[in-house]
Design an enzyme around this catalytic site. Structure first.
Site, PDB file in Angstrom:
ATOM      1  N   SER A 118      82.091  93.348  12.793  1.00 31.09           N
ATOM      2  CA  SER A 118      83.436  93.914  12.734  1.00 31.09           C
ATOM      3  C   SER A 118      83.900  93.936  11.286  1.00 31.09           C
ATOM      4  O   SER A 118      83.536  93.044  10.503  1.00 31.09           O
ATOM      5  CB  SER A 118      84.407  93.057  13.549  1.00 31.09           C
ATOM      6  OG  SER A 118      85.745  93.482  13.340  1.00 31.09           O
TER       7      SER A 118
ATOM      8  N   TYR B 219      87.666  84.760  15.010  1.00 29.21           N
ATOM      9  CA  TYR B 219      86.901  85.968  15.304  1.00 29.21           C
ATOM     10  C   TYR B 219      86.318  86.539  14.014  1.00 29.21           C
ATOM     11  O   TYR B 219      85.134  86.869  13.942  1.00 29.21           O
ATOM     12  CB  TYR B 219      87.799  86.994  15.997  1.00 29.21           C
ATOM     13  CG  TYR B 219      87.131  88.321  16.262  1.00 29.21           C
ATOM     14  CD1 TYR B 219      86.261  88.472  17.332  1.00 29.21           C
ATOM     15  CD2 TYR B 219      87.368  89.420  15.446  1.00 29.21           C
ATOM     16  CE1 TYR B 219      85.639  89.690  17.580  1.00 29.21           C
ATOM     17  CE2 TYR B 219      86.760  90.643  15.693  1.00 29.21           C
ATOM     18  CZ  TYR B 219      85.891  90.760  16.755  1.00 29.21           C
ATOM     19  OH  TYR B 219      85.279  91.975  16.992  1.00 29.21           O
TER      20      TYR B 219
END
Length: 188
Positions: free
Chosen positions: A64, A77
């Site tokens: 990501s 995350y």
């Protein structure tokens, strides 16, 4: 993963949580960290030796852009996705001479169930990319044999510039007393 018919691993283990770091307990971060890092690493580890012995194949790890930008929030995350990038780069260096291609795909926000599972209303998020856009960009990067594919980055030269600086020594550790790493108590 001894099945010789498997030539490409698309490694998309992923879980996110909403809320800031101080809002999450040590127990609540265990599952996303384990899934996003350990599961992904174990899957790559299970297939990499066979691909290397065969002299062909690919490992595609889905990370990501949050792993590049802590200012986006989602510290746990983002850190797990930074791990995915680093692991992919390391695999690329180690496996390329053995005929195995490693790619990290770093999408921006994508319209998937991850948002709902994290307790975030997808309708409150602007500019999400559709899964088909992500897949198309990842496949173009795969065909070009990019080590890192960033679908929302429309000017690949920007990433290349950063990599030139990185490889040019801007981040080489120093063993001198003036080193920031040593001042912070880190041993490199």
């Amino acid at each position: 993963m001894d099945d010789a018919r498997i030539g490409i691993l698309i490694n998309n283990a992923c879980m996110a949580q909403s809320g800031g770091f101080t809002d999450q307990s040590a127990d609540s971060i265990h599952q996303p960290v384990t899934l996003n890092t350990l599961a992904l690493t174990r899957l790559a580890s299970a297939i990499a030796p066979r691909l290397a012995n065969a002299g062909e194949g690919a490992i595609v790890n889905i990370g990501s852009v949050v792993g590049l930008a802590p200012e986006f929030g989602m510290s746990v995350y983002g850190a797990s996705k930074a791990f995915v990038l680093f692991l992919s780069q390391g695999l690329g260096l180690e496996l390329a001479p053995k005929g195995v291609y490693a790619q990290a795909v770093l999408p921006a926000g994508t319209r998937t169930v991850i948002w709902e599972r994290a307790g975030i209303d997808v309708n409150t998020l602007p500019d999400l990319m559709d899964v088909s856009e992500l897949v198309d960009a990842a496949l173009v990067g795969f065909d070009r044999r990019e080590g890192i594919t960033i679908p929302p980055l429309h000017d690949a030269a920007r990433w290349d510039e950063l990599d030139v600086v990185r490889l040019g020594g801007a981040f080489r550790p120093s063993t001198g007393r003036g080193s920031r790493a040593l001042q912070a108590g880190c041993l490199i």
